[in-house]
Design a protein around this motif. Structure first.
Motif, mmCIF file in Angstrom:
data_model
loop_
_atom_site.group_PDB
_atom_site.id
_atom_site.type_symbol
_atom_site.label_atom_id
_atom_site.label_comp_id
_atom_site.label_asym_id
_atom_site.label_seq_id
_atom_site.Cartn_x
_atom_site.Cartn_y
_atom_site.Cartn_z
ATOM 1 N N THR A 139 -13.986 -1.961 17.447
ATOM 2 C CA THR A 139 -15.079 -1.771 16.264
ATOM 3 C C THR A 139 -15.300 -2.511 15.214
ATOM 4 O O THR A 139 -14.296 -3.387 15.190
ATOM 5 N N VAL A 140 -16.204 -2.441 14.349
ATOM 6 C CA VAL A 140 -16.382 -3.222 13.022
ATOM 7 C C VAL A 140 -16.242 -2.112 12.196
ATOM 8 O O VAL A 140 -17.135 -1.218 11.994
ATOM 9 N N GLN A 141 -15.366 -2.558 11.010
ATOM 10 C CA GLN A 141 -15.098 -1.767 10.067
ATOM 11 C C GLN A 141 -15.343 -2.256 8.834
ATOM 12 O O GLN A 141 -15.162 -3.491 8.520
ATOM 13 N N GLU A 142 -15.741 -1.575 7.705
ATOM 14 C CA GLU A 142 -15.987 -2.059 6.538
ATOM 15 C C GLU A 142 -14.622 -1.664 5.770
ATOM 16 O O GLU A 142 -14.077 -0.540 5.405
ATOM 17 N N ILE A 143 -14.183 -2.774 5.049
ATOM 18 C CA ILE A 143 -12.549 -2.719 4.541
ATOM 19 C C ILE A 143 -12.826 -3.076 3.058
ATOM 20 O O ILE A 143 -13.378 -3.986 2.768
ATOM 21 N N LEU A 144 -11.937 -2.325 2.368
ATOM 22 C CA LEU A 144 -12.003 -2.473 0.893
ATOM 23 C C LEU A 144 -10.632 -3.345 0.738
ATOM 24 O O LEU A 144 -9.394 -2.721 1.064
ATOM 25 N N VAL A 145 -10.932 -4.643 0.536
ATOM 26 C CA VAL A 145 -9.757 -5.245 0.362
ATOM 27 C C VAL A 145 -8.970 -5.069 -0.919
ATOM 28 O O VAL A 145 -9.580 -5.301 -1.987
ATOM 29 N N THR A 146 -7.786 -4.737 -0.886
ATOM 30 C CA THR A 146 -6.889 -4.278 -1.888
ATOM 31 C C THR A 146 -5.873 -5.128 -2.462
ATOM 32 O O THR A 146 -5.420 -5.106 -3.542
ATOM 33 N N ASN A 147 -5.323 -6.144 -1.443
ATOM 34 C CA ASN A 147 -4.141 -6.914 -1.755
ATOM 35 C C ASN A 147 -3.877 -8.083 -0.759
ATOM 36 O O ASN A 147 -4.632 -8.095 0.193
ATOM 37 N N ARG A 148 -3.129 -8.888 -1.281
ATOM 38 C CA ARG A 148 -2.821 -10.115 -0.243
ATOM 39 C C ARG A 148 -1.662 -9.458 0.933
ATOM 40 O O ARG A 148 -0.974 -8.213 0.814
ATOM 41 N N GLY A 149 -1.769 -9.893 2.026
ATOM 42 C CA GLY A 149 -1.030 -9.323 3.268
ATOM 43 C C GLY A 149 0.496 -10.015 3.234
ATOM 44 O O GLY A 149 0.704 -10.807 2.097
ATOM 45 N N ARG A 150 1.294 -9.293 4.030
ATOM 46 C CA ARG A 150 2.794 -10.115 3.947
ATOM 47 C C ARG A 150 2.852 -11.435 4.544
ATOM 48 O O ARG A 150 3.752 -12.240 4.047
ATOM 49 N N LYS A 151 1.871 -12.029 5.213
ATOM 50 C CA LYS A 151 2.031 -13.335 5.822
ATOM 51 C C LYS A 151 0.908 -14.358 4.629
ATOM 52 O O LYS A 151 -0.230 -13.857 4.300
ATOM 53 N N PRO A 152 1.263 -15.554 4.781
ATOM 54 C CA PRO A 152 0.528 -16.539 4.275
ATOM 55 C C PRO A 152 -0.983 -16.583 4.681
ATOM 56 O O PRO A 152 -1.189 -16.483 5.839
ATOM 57 N N GLY A 153 -1.961 -16.713 3.863
ATOM 58 C CA GLY A 153 -3.219 -16.641 3.926
ATOM 59 C C GLY A 153 -3.687 -15.401 4.636
ATOM 60 O O GLY A 153 -5.023 -15.086 5.015
ATOM 61 N N GLN A 154 -2.922 -14.200 4.512
ATOM 62 C CA GLN A 154 -3.567 -12.892 5.068
ATOM 63 C C GLN A 154 -3.857 -11.958 3.730
ATOM 64 O O GLN A 154 -3.243 -12.214 2.752
ATOM 65 N N ILE A 155 -4.843 -11.329 3.839
ATOM 66 C CA ILE A 155 -5.103 -9.943 2.988
ATOM 67 C C ILE A 155 -5.274 -8.824 3.782
ATOM 68 O O ILE A 155 -5.245 -8.628 5.021
ATOM 69 N N ALA A 156 -5.349 -7.749 2.986
ATOM 70 C CA ALA A 156 -5.127 -6.199 3.499
ATOM 71 C C ALA A 156 -6.068 -5.410 2.717
ATOM 72 O O ALA A 156 -6.460 -5.717 1.553
ATOM 73 N N GLY A 157 -6.295 -4.298 3.375
ATOM 74 C CA GLY A 157 -7.000 -3.277 2.831
ATOM 75 C C GLY A 157 -7.265 -1.901 3.494
ATOM 76 O O GLY A 157 -6.262 -1.779 4.314
ATOM 77 N N ARG A 158 -8.227 -1.175 3.100
ATOM 78 C CA ARG A 158 -7.976 0.096 3.751
ATOM 79 C C ARG A 158 -9.481 0.649 4.510
ATOM 80 O O ARG A 158 -10.454 0.002 3.750
ATOM 81 N N SER A 159 -9.475 0.926 5.698
ATOM 82 C CA SER A 159 -10.913 1.168 6.401
ATOM 83 C C SER A 159 -10.983 2.535 5.829
ATOM 84 O O SER A 159 -10.392 3.397 4.834
ATOM 85 N N PRO A 160 -12.362 2.850 6.337
ATOM 86 C CA PRO A 160 -12.897 4.350 5.688
ATOM 87 C C PRO A 160 -11.911 5.440 6.025
ATOM 88 O O PRO A 160 -12.013 6.487 5.383
ATOM 89 N N TYR A 161 -11.203 5.246 6.962
ATOM 90 C CA TYR A 161 -10.144 6.340 7.533
ATOM 91 C C TYR A 161 -8.712 6.305 6.973
ATOM 92 O O TYR A 161 -7.693 6.749 7.574
ATOM 93 N N LEU A 162 -8.798 5.480 6.104
ATOM 94 C CA LEU A 162 -7.404 5.243 5.221
ATOM 95 C C LEU A 162 -6.359 4.330 5.838
ATOM 96 O O LEU A 162 -5.128 4.388 5.586
ATOM 97 N N GLN A 163 -6.873 3.749 7.097
ATOM 98 C CA GLN A 163 -5.787 3.062 7.723
ATOM 99 C C GLN A 163 -5.631 1.770 7.111
ATOM 100 O O GLN A 163 -6.655 0.898 6.747
ATOM 101 N N PRO A 164 -4.407 1.368 6.846
ATOM 102 C CA PRO A 164 -4.096 -0.133 6.557
ATOM 103 C C PRO A 164 -4.459 -1.100 7.490
ATOM 104 O O PRO A 164 -4.495 -0.931 8.795
ATOM 105 N N VAL A 165 -5.174 -2.117 7.105
ATOM 106 C CA VAL A 165 -5.775 -3.212 7.968
ATOM 107 C C VAL A 165 -5.520 -4.591 7.328
ATOM 108 O O VAL A 165 -5.686 -4.721 6.008
ATOM 109 N N HIS A 166 -4.947 -5.444 8.482
ATOM 110 C CA HIS A 166 -4.433 -6.909 7.910
ATOM 111 C C HIS A 166 -5.290 -7.926 8.459
ATOM 112 O O HIS A 166 -5.548 -7.690 9.870
ATOM 113 N N PHE A 167 -5.769 -8.830 7.846
ATOM 114 C CA PHE A 167 -6.661 -10.067 8.480
ATOM 115 C C PHE A 167 -6.339 -11.223 7.597
ATOM 116 O O PHE A 167 -6.109 -11.085 6.448
#
Length: 441
Positions: A378-406
């Motif tokens: 699926t395609v989800q709208e993610i509110l990006v909230t912070n950097r991810g744990r890996k270099p070049g990665q960011i993270a956020g929350r899906s509409p369902y509160l799931q953490p999403v890394h990309f």
């Protein structure tokens, strides 16, 4: 709600020169903000107080000022005198309705040289005494909690909330909107509205009437910069048509609803004094999903309420199978002093409660895993909230509160972006940024 209350306590103490520190060893004041909902949480308070006493003694021996120790929240409200008896070195004891009095209590403790206790339910609203400037706690944060309602009139047989938080009260609309605007101006993009029975909200408006939760959400959604709104915790008895319509019509209202049911057995629901049946809960869920087909649910469950039989427990399992939950909180029944259920006969043995809880949690984990698996592709709208744990990665929350890394650039933090979900992990999702063009939340 305790997270919100803790931040507001920091706000009212700031004019006295207090600011947050990372370690209790460095603190001139330590406040334990407490929960009374389960026995284990209460006992942890006294364990922590013993540790804080040692820290204070060490500071004094090293020539530092004596650390002020305070206990706030629902344990303080319910067991204030017990706290002072078991831990006479505590300086301040204050219930959840009196934290606006903290500056006064600090001064009284300094003058009197002894413990100060405030566990009344004052006539004035504590929210009327909060600082009106943007709180440092929300500066730079993209998500925030906002209490709009407190207390409970439902008197469930297992619950201490009516005794520790008092009757249902709602903040005026203007007060909520003003605080939400300050949050949005400080950078907050997602607000979670809080209340013991948040969908019982009936705050006074400027026209001499009162607003429902749906009406309040409609006004909040018009605040510039505020793109996402959530609310918790709801009661099934207060799911009205206006709220169902808001889930259908208001895109700012996230399609994820926490709606505690506690049990699937009508007999136990009646014993709990919940005021609804299992089928009435199913009907509310049906109407909500009809209005918002992509709606996902979380819930609360209690196993082992006094008198619960195997047949009652199976009714709960069946309700879980019928509804399907994206996530849930589940607990063994814990007797709370002063509640009707604590003195009821037919208390369920601990080993039976353990077994039932394990079976229920296995089913709930299976449903959560299935829900997360269904996100892949699926395609989800993610509110990006912070950097991810890996270099070049960011993270956020899906509409369902799931953490999403990309993978993505840091400048997208604070924006909502479309992400194709490609992987499912135990507690998070992974994905691929579809395009870098971002929309402000």
């Amino acid at each position: 709600m305790n997270v919100y209350d803790s931040a507001r306590m920091a706000d009212v103490l700031r004019p006295l020169g207090y600011g947050p520190v990372e370690r209790p060893e460095d603190a001139d004041m330590v406040i334990l903000n407490t929960c009374h909902i389960r026995e284990r949480a209460t006992e942890k308070v006294f364990s922590e107080l013993g540790r804080l006493r040692k820290i204070r003694d060490e500071r004094i021996s090293n020539g530092a000022d004596r650390t002020i120790i305070a206990v706030a929240g629902c344990v303080a409200q319910a067991e204030g005198e017990v706290i002072l008896s078991r831990a006479p070195y505590v300086d301040l004891v204050l219930g959840p309705q009196t934290y606006h009095k903290l500056p006064e209590m600090v001064a009284r403790a300094a003058r009197a040289g002894g413990a100060v206790i405030e566990t009344d339910f004052p006539v004035e609203q504590k929210f009327d005494f909060l600082p009106t400037e943007a709180a440092p706690q929300t500066q730079g944060n993209l998500t925030a909690f906002l209490t709009i309602q407190e207390g409970c009139d439902k008197f469930c047989s297992f619950c201490v909330v009516p005794y520790t938080r008092g009757a249902e009260t709602s903040r005026p609309v203007s007060s909520v909107l003003a605080e939400a605007r300050r949050m949005a101006e400080s950078g907050v993009r997602e607000i979670t509205l809080l209340g013991q029975n948040v969908n019982a909200y009936h705050g006074d408006d400027d026209n001499g009437g009162s607003a429902t939760l749906a009406g309040l959400v409609e006004q909040l959604a018009q605040i510039p910069g505020l793109g996402r709104i959530r609310y918790m915790t709801s009661h099934p008895r207060d799911v009205d048509q206006s709220l169902i319509d808001a889930h259908r019509d208001n895109p700012a209202l996230m399609p994820f609803l926490h709606l505690p049911v506690q049990s699937g057995s009508d007999r136990i629901l009646k014993a709990m004094n919940r005021g609804h049946t299992a089928d009435e809960y199913r009907e509310s869920v049906r109407r909500l999903r009809e209005a918002r087909p992509d709606l996902a649910l979380s819930s609360d469950f209690i196993v082992g309420h006094p008198g619960e039989t195997e047949e009652d427990f199976e009714a709960t399992m069946q309700l879980v199978r019928d509804i399907g939950f994206a996530m849930a909180y589940s607990f063994k029944y814990s007797p709370r002093p002063g509640t009707p259920a604590a003195g009821q006969p037919m208390q369920v043995p601990e080993d039976v409660k353990d077994r039932r809880l394990a079976e229920l949690q296995a089913l709930l984990r299976e449903q959560q895993d299935a829900f997360n698996a269904d996100m892949v592709g699926t395609v989800q709208e993610i509110l990006v909230t912070n950097r991810g744990r890996k270099p070049g990665q960011i993270a956020g929350r899906s509409p369902y509160l799931q953490p999403v890394h990309f993978d993505g650039p840091d400048h997208l933090i604070g924006s909502t972006v479309k992400v194709a979900i490609t992987t499912r992990r135990t507690n998070s999702l992974g994905g691929t940024l579809i395009r870098e063009t971002a929309s402000a939340c």
